[in-house]
Design a protein around this motif. Structure first.
Motif, PDB file in Angstrom:
ATOM      1  N   MET A   1       0.836  -1.201   0.000  1.00  0.00           N
ATOM      2  CA  MET A   1       0.000   0.000   0.000  1.00  0.00           C
ATOM      3  C   MET A   1       0.871   1.251   0.000  1.00  0.00           C
ATOM      4  O   MET A   1       0.633   2.214  -0.717  1.00  0.00           O
ATOM      5  CB  MET A   1      -0.916  -0.010   1.238  1.00  0.00           C
ATOM      6  N   GLY A   2       1.942   1.211   0.812  1.00  0.00           N
ATOM      7  CA  GLY A   2       2.820   2.356   0.900  1.00  0.00           C
ATOM      8  C   GLY A   2       3.487   2.674  -0.415  1.00  0.00           C
ATOM      9  O   GLY A   2       3.584   3.840  -0.821  1.00  0.00           O
ATOM     10  N   ARG A   3       3.959   1.634  -1.123  1.00  0.00           N
ATOM     11  CA  ARG A   3       4.616   1.846  -2.409  1.00  0.00           C
ATOM     12  C   ARG A   3       3.646   2.408  -3.438  1.00  0.00           C
ATOM     13  O   ARG A   3       4.009   3.260  -4.253  1.00  0.00           O
ATOM     14  CB  ARG A   3       5.222   0.539  -2.911  1.00  0.00           C
ATOM     15  N   SER A   4       2.410   1.929  -3.414  1.00  0.00           N
ATOM     16  CA  SER A   4       1.411   2.427  -4.360  1.00  0.00           C
ATOM     17  C   SER A   4       1.161   3.919  -4.149  1.00  0.00           C
ATOM     18  O   SER A   4       1.054   4.687  -5.114  1.00  0.00           O
ATOM     19  CB  SER A   4       0.100   1.657  -4.196  1.00  0.00           C
ATOM     20  N   VAL A   5       1.099   4.341  -2.896  1.00  0.00           N
ATOM     21  CA  VAL A   5       0.899   5.760  -2.599  1.00  0.00           C
ATOM     22  C   VAL A   5       2.073   6.582  -3.117  1.00  0.00           C
ATOM     23  O   VAL A   5       1.891   7.665  -3.691  1.00  0.00           O
ATOM     24  CB  VAL A   5       0.712   5.961  -1.084  1.00  0.00           C
ATOM     25  N   ILE A   6       3.285   6.059  -2.933  1.00  0.00           N
ATOM     26  CA  ILE A   6       4.482   6.782  -3.394  1.00  0.00           C
ATOM     27  C   ILE A   6       4.460   6.943  -4.907  1.00  0.00           C
ATOM     28  O   ILE A   6       4.736   8.024  -5.446  1.00  0.00           O
ATOM     29  CB  ILE A   6       5.752   6.048  -2.934  1.00  0.00           C
ATOM     30  N   TRP A   7       4.117   5.853  -5.623  1.00  0.00           N
ATOM     31  CA  TRP A   7       4.074   5.922  -7.086  1.00  0.00           C
ATOM     32  C   TRP A   7       2.987   6.877  -7.570  1.00  0.00           C
ATOM     33  O   TRP A   7       3.181   7.613  -8.542  1.00  0.00           O
ATOM     34  CB  TRP A   7       3.849   4.526  -7.675  1.00  0.00           C
ATOM     35  N   VAL A   8       1.850   6.870  -6.901  1.00  0.00           N
ATOM     36  CA  VAL A   8       0.769   7.791  -7.274  1.00  0.00           C
ATOM     37  C   VAL A   8       1.193   9.233  -7.045  1.00  0.00           C
ATOM     38  O   VAL A   8       0.966  10.115  -7.893  1.00  0.00           O
ATOM     39  CB  VAL A   8      -0.514   7.462  -6.488  1.00  0.00           C
ATOM     40  N   LEU A  10       4.216  10.378  -7.000  1.00  0.00           N
ATOM     41  CA  LEU A  10       5.238  10.708  -7.990  1.00  0.00           C
ATOM     42  C   LEU A  10       4.610  11.023  -9.340  1.00  0.00           C
ATOM     43  O   LEU A  10       4.993  11.998 -10.007  1.00  0.00           O
ATOM     44  CB  LEU A  10       6.222   9.538  -8.127  1.00  0.00           C
ATOM     45  N   ALA A  11       3.627  10.223  -9.743  1.00  0.00           N
ATOM     46  CA  ALA A  11       2.951  10.468 -11.014  1.00  0.00           C
ATOM     47  C   ALA A  11       2.207  11.795 -10.999  1.00  0.00           C
ATOM     48  O   ALA A  11       2.234  12.549 -11.979  1.00  0.00           O
ATOM     49  CB  ALA A  11       1.983   9.316 -11.307  1.00  0.00           C
ATOM     50  N   LEU A  12       1.560  12.099  -9.886  1.00  0.00           N
ATOM     51  CA  LEU A  12       0.850  13.376  -9.771  1.00  0.00           C
ATOM     52  C   LEU A  12       1.813  14.557  -9.815  1.00  0.00           C
ATOM     53  O   LEU A  12       1.516  15.596 -10.415  1.00  0.00           O
ATOM     54  CB  LEU A  12       0.031  13.413  -8.472  1.00  0.00           C
ATOM     55  N   ALA A  13       2.987  14.391  -9.188  1.00  0.00           N
ATOM     56  CA  ALA A  13       3.982  15.466  -9.195  1.00  0.00           C
ATOM     57  C   ALA A  13       4.491  15.723 -10.613  1.00  0.00           C
ATOM     58  O   ALA A  13       4.660  16.878 -11.027  1.00  0.00           O
ATOM     59  CB  ALA A  13       5.148  15.110  -8.270  1.00  0.00           C
ATOM     60  N   SER A  17       3.870  19.077 -12.828  1.00  0.00           N
ATOM     61  CA  SER A  17       5.002  19.812 -13.385  1.00  0.00           C
ATOM     62  C   SER A  17       4.835  20.058 -14.877  1.00  0.00           C
ATOM     63  O   SER A  17       5.245  21.106 -15.398  1.00  0.00           O
ATOM     64  CB  SER A  17       6.306  19.047 -13.132  1.00  0.00           C
ATOM     65  N   LEU A  18       4.234  19.091 -15.582  1.00  0.00           N
ATOM     66  CA  LEU A  18       4.069  19.226 -17.022  1.00  0.00           C
ATOM     67  C   LEU A  18       2.926  20.155 -17.410  1.00  0.00           C
ATOM     68  O   LEU A  18       2.972  20.805 -18.459  1.00  0.00           O
ATOM     69  CB  LEU A  18       3.832  17.837 -17.644  1.00  0.00           C
ATOM     70  N   THR A  19       1.905  20.220 -16.572  1.00  0.00           N
ATOM     71  CA  THR A  19       0.700  20.958 -16.968  1.00  0.00           C
ATOM     72  C   THR A  19       0.601  22.344 -16.345  1.00  0.00           C
ATOM     73  O   THR A  19      -0.127  23.191 -16.849  1.00  0.00           O
ATOM     74  CB  THR A  19      -0.555  20.161 -16.582  1.00  0.00           C
ATOM     75  N   SER A  20       1.301  22.588 -15.263  1.00  0.00           N
ATOM     76  CA  SER A  20       1.173  23.883 -14.596  1.00  0.00           C
ATOM     77  C   SER A  20       2.242  24.842 -15.078  1.00  0.00           C
ATOM     78  O   SER A  20       3.355  24.447 -15.423  1.00  0.00           O
ATOM     79  CB  SER A  20       1.300  23.708 -13.076  1.00  0.00           C
ATOM     80  N   GLY A  21       1.886  26.125 -15.123  1.00  0.00           N
ATOM     81  CA  GLY A  21       2.852  27.136 -15.517  1.00  0.00           C
ATOM     82  C   GLY A  21       3.041  27.196 -17.023  1.00  0.00           C
ATOM     83  O   GLY A  21       2.564  26.362 -17.794  1.00  0.00           O
ATOM     84  N   ASP A  22       3.753  28.219 -17.451  1.00  0.00           N
ATOM     85  CA  ASP A  22       4.033  28.414 -18.873  1.00  0.00           C
ATOM     86  C   ASP A  22       5.424  27.866 -19.174  1.00  0.00           C
ATOM     87  O   ASP A  22       6.429  28.553 -19.011  1.00  0.00           O
ATOM     88  CB  ASP A  22       3.945  29.901 -19.217  1.00  0.00           C
ATOM     89  N   MET A  23       5.497  26.632 -19.630  1.00  0.00           N
ATOM     90  CA  MET A  23       6.780  26.014 -19.938  1.00  0.00           C
ATOM     91  C   MET A  23       7.318  26.479 -21.289  1.00  0.00           C
ATOM     92  O   MET A  23       8.514  26.365 -21.552  1.00  0.00           O
ATOM     93  CB  MET A  23       6.651  24.487 -19.941  1.00  0.00           C
ATOM     94  N   GLY A  24       6.460  26.968 -22.135  1.00  0.00           N
ATOM     95  CA  GLY A  24       6.929  27.467 -23.420  1.00  0.00           C
ATOM     96  C   GLY A  24       7.407  26.385 -24.358  1.00  0.00           C
ATOM     97  O   GLY A  24       8.356  26.591 -25.129  1.00  0.00           O
ATOM     98  N   LEU A  25       6.756  25.217 -24.328  1.00  0.00           N
ATOM     99  CA  LEU A  25       7.178  24.126 -25.208  1.00  0.00           C
ATOM    100  C   LEU A  25       7.004  24.468 -26.679  1.00  0.00           C
ATOM    101  O   LEU A  25       7.669  23.888 -27.542  1.00  0.00           O
ATOM    102  CB  LEU A  25       6.376  22.858 -24.864  1.00  0.00           C
ATOM    103  N   GLY A  26       6.127  25.440 -26.978  1.00  0.00           N
ATOM    104  CA  GLY A  26       5.921  25.814 -28.368  1.00  0.00           C
ATOM    105  C   GLY A  26       7.133  26.479 -28.994  1.00  0.00           C
ATOM    106  O   GLY A  26       7.214  26.585 -30.230  1.00  0.00           O
ATOM    107  N   ARG A  27       8.090  26.909 -28.158  1.00  0.00           N
ATOM    108  CA  ARG A  27       9.291  27.546 -28.689  1.00  0.00           C
ATOM    109  C   ARG A  27      10.363  26.555 -29.094  1.00  0.00           C
ATOM    110  O   ARG A  27      11.381  26.924 -29.699  1.00  0.00           O
ATOM    111  CB  ARG A  27       9.867  28.515 -27.652  1.00  0.00           C
ATOM    112  N   LEU A  28      10.168  25.286 -28.768  1.00  0.00           N
ATOM    113  CA  LEU A  28      11.192  24.281 -29.066  1.00  0.00           C
ATOM    114  C   LEU A  28      11.466  24.087 -30.560  1.00  0.00           C
ATOM    115  O   LEU A  28      12.625  23.951 -30.954  1.00  0.00           O
ATOM    116  CB  LEU A  28      10.801  22.938 -28.428  1.00  0.00           C
TER     117      LEU A  28
END
Length: 247
Positions: A1-8, A10-13, A17-28
């Protein structure tokens, strides 16, 4: 149970990180041509500055060597004070908290403070490296002390040996290989960090990188870059050789 919580978590983090803020991926897509144009200005390297480059490399190497040496000296005493097996919790807990504070301060900020305190040149770089490396090495040394086998220490204690004698004859032989590994690793890290200290006036070859790039002398900056790559590769080879020697 503990490992599952950690993986969840981590996935949420990662998702956050990918969806919040203006990362500016369109400039790549447009970054490639601009980067290629910049790299093209650095070819061919201007080898006429090799004397200045060697001077900068030598100063960078001195900063890394002396900074590591002074950090080892300071870390040796702090490690004993930060060891759970050597002192009481009233001592090692504040010392470890102090080491955590030291590690949390960015090296570039420390270098800027040292430049303001002692002026330009290699001295602020040496002081910055010493300060920053001590926070890591003292922690590693303390953990090396705490991870030694207890039986030899207990045997010496039962024979009447004091703490210093226990450290010398029971603890040090076990922790010496770990100490050497961590010290060599930190020296390599110090060398790489010393390469950028010149940007804030703390000596080393970073000053030449800043000077050449700001004056649009990209061919000379390319020569400095090649010299840095060679130095890092040599450092990596030395680190590998020493690791094999002491393992």
């Amino acid at each position: 149970m503990g490992r599952s919580v950690i993986w969840v978590m981590l996935a949420l983090a990662i998702l956050w990180s990918l969806t919040s803020g203006d990362m500016g991926l369109g400039r790549l897509p447009g970054a490639g041509p601009r980067l290629a144009e910049f790299m093209g200005r650095m070819i061919p390297p201007d080898l006429s500055v090799w004397r200045e480059v060697l001077t900068g490399l030598a100063e960078t190497l001195r900063i890394a060597i002396l900074g590591t040496l002074f950090a080892v000296i300071l870390s040796t005493g702090l490690a004993v004070l930060a060891s759970e097996t050597m002192v009481s919790p009233t001592i090692w807990r504040p010392v470890r908290a102090l080491l955590a504070v030291i590690r949390s301060i960015p090296l570039i900020l420390v270098a800027m403070l040292m430049v303001g305190a002692v002026g330009l040149g290699p001295l602020p770089g040496i002081l910055a490296i010493t300060f920053h490396a001590t926070g890591m090495l003292a922690k590693f040394y303390a953990e090396a002390i705490d991870n030694v086998a207890i039986a030899p220490v207990a045997a010496l204690e039962s024979a009447g040996a004091n703490r210093i004698q226990q450290l010398r004859w029971a603890i040090w032989p076990q922790m010496a290989p770990v100490i050497m590994r961590d010290t060599v690793f930190r020296f390599e890290l110090n060398l790489r960090e010393s390469l950028i200290l010149g940007i804030v006036g703390a000596g080393g070859i970073g000053l030449y990188v800043q000077t050449y790039v700001r004056s649009f002398q990209y061919e000379k900056a390319a020569t400095v870059t090649l010299a840095i790559i060679i130095l890092v590769l040599l450092s990596e080879a030395l680190n590998t050789a020493l690791q094999k020697r002491f393992n």
